[in-house]
Design an enzyme around this catalytic site. Structure first.
Site, PDB file in Angstrom:
ATOM      1  N   ASP A   1      -8.111  -4.469  -0.453  1.00  0.00           N
ATOM      2  CA  ASP A   1      -8.588  -4.843  -1.789  1.00  0.00           C
ATOM      3  C   ASP A   1      -8.419  -6.335  -2.042  1.00  0.00           C
ATOM      4  OD1 ASP A   1      -9.112  -2.092  -2.560  1.00  0.00           O
ATOM      5  OD2 ASP A   1      -6.945  -1.861  -2.586  1.00  0.00           O
TER       6      ASP A   1
ATOM      7  N   HIS B   1       0.846  -1.180   0.000  1.00  0.00           N
ATOM      8  CA  HIS B   1       0.000   0.000   0.000  1.00  0.00           C
ATOM      9  C   HIS B   1       0.884   1.233   0.000  1.00  0.00           C
ATOM     10  CE1 HIS B   1      -3.053   2.928   1.295  1.00  0.00           C
ATOM     11  NE2 HIS B   1      -3.934   2.063   0.847  1.00  0.00           N
TER      12      HIS B   1
END
Length: 429
Positions: free
Chosen positions: A363, A305
């Protein structure tokens, strides 16, 4: 703000104040740098630049911490509901029982959209991407609700905020229904926020639809986990658009357009496609090897991320939610989940992943969950937009009320041609 930092430009030392937040790293205030030195800073992607002060969301990427108004995301997701989180985002404190009942009532009673919006939708092709429809329809709200576009009026700002939180699920469900050729389903005031949305998506006029409570709770958690995430690309877009004085509906439409990008809101769709490409657990090792090979174009989506350099705190909650949904469906042996779990185990133990801090993010799991609940992949980012609306609205309102805020105007490092004179066309070589 007593501390200071010294910057030397062309041999000239300039003192810049250092500002401290409640928690998190200090920032060097360079707002007067150009005035004092004639030089700008260069920071592509604004990775080292704070563009504003904010009291809404705090992230500690190294420790894997996400706070909404100071409350850990884990506590809000496990103990509260989405509309309670909305209230917290807008007003800064968790509501009392009476305040929550009033807030829930007001949101529920604003879920319908103007009836002319039905005809607005018929202008789109049936195969239009739902995000394209959302960008247009949310922007069009300013054409229907003239009484809440004056950003200088605090009451109108709040009315616009409530309207968007309430109407976004309705517009999202309409976009979905339109794409599959089914009639629109009106909202029902006796249902909670996420149950109402699921019914608008999946009910048909010819039979009664009963909302699955496991699905409603899972979607509610997904909405909480996606409600805000500090100054990300779409939130920064909303703030930048708002800094010009644009009406709130236009600002949120701009945020939706930014969210549509695969590097932002489309990441869960990309992660699901990757899991489908891997296909079976026995293929995982091969694909992990491909991911490590710099010469192979394959990339593992849903890992790492921009901000988190530790395990994404939202991913832990999302993992448990995924299991609950699949269990409800009797899909404990779902091959995609088996692939996901095996990938996660490798990522948490393999030196390659640990060294590069490629931990699973939200996700990684949300795509599987939404697919299991029956949503097509092109609706994933739409659901993200529904959830993120309250964060955008809260950030927009904070920006409007911030006396230090100016119209956004980033600088640049010009690397084009220097000054040159125009040459007549017949004299050009």
């Amino acid at each position: 703000m007593s501390a200071a930092s010294t910057i030397t430009v062309d041999g000239k030392e300039i003192e810049m104040p250092v500002r401290s937040g409640t928690i998190g790293p200090d920032v060097v205030d360079i707002s007067k740098l150009y005035a004092k030195t004639g030089a700008f800073t260069f920071d592509p992607g604004f990775t080292s630049t704070a563009s504003c002060e904010s009291k809404i969301t705090y992230i500690d990427g190294d420790e894997g911490v996400l706070l909404y108004r100071g409350y850990p995301i884990e506590q809000l997701a496990e103990q509260g509901d989405y509309l309670e989180t909305c209230y917290l985002m807008l007003f800064g404190e968790l509501p009392t029982a009476a305040q929550k009942a009033d807030f829930d009532y007001r949101v529920t009673r604003h879920t319908m959209v103007h009836d002319q919006m039905n005809r607005f939708f018929t202008g789109f092709r049936r195969d239009a991407h739902p995000m394209a429809v959302m960008v247009a329809s949310v922007g069009a709200l300013s054409a229907f609700y003239h009484d809440s576009t004056d950003i200088t009026d605090e009451t109108q700002r709040m009315i616009a905020s409530m309207r968007m939180i309430a109407k976004m699920p309705t517009l999202a469900a309409m976009a979905y229904k339109y794409s599959i050729g089914q009639p629109f389903v009106y909202p029902k005031n006796d249902l909670d926020y996420t149950s109402n949305f699921l019914r608008m998506c999946y009910a048909v006029p010819c039979e009664e639809y009963v909302v699955n409570p496991v699905f409603a709770k899972a979607l509610d958690k997904i909405f909480i986990l996606h409600a805000d995430h500090e100054q990300n690309a779409s939130t920064s877009t909303v703030r930048l658009a708002g800094s010009s004085g644009a009406n709130p509906f236009a600002c949120i439409a701009a945020g939706i357009a930014c969210l549509w990008g695969p590097a932002h809101g489309g990441a869960n769709e990309a992660a699901l496609k990757m899991l489908m490409e891997i296909g079976k657990p026995e293929n995982v090792a091969k694909y992990v090897a491909k991911a490590k090979d710099k010469n192979d174009p394959f990339r593992l989506m849903g890992f790492g991320h921009r901000v988190y350099k530790n395990y994404d705190p939202r991913a832990r909650i999302m993992q448990a939610t995924t299991h609950q949904v699949l269990k409800e469906l009797g899909k404990n042996d779902d091959p995609l989940l088996e692939v996901a779990v095996q990938l996660e185990q490798i990522a948490l133990k393999d030196e390659y992943f640990i060294e590069k801090k490629l931990y699973p993010n939200i996700d990684f799991y949300s795509g599987i969950t939404l697919k299991a609940m029956g949503f097509p992949t092109d609706m994933f980012t739409v659901l993200f937009a529904v959830a993120r609306t309250v964060g955008w609205i809260a950030q927009w309102a904070e920006m409007i009320e911030d006396p230090m805020q100016k119209i956004g105007r980033p600088r640049q490092l010009y690397v084009g041609a220097p000054r040159r004179d125009y040459v007549a066309v017949d004299a050009r070589g």
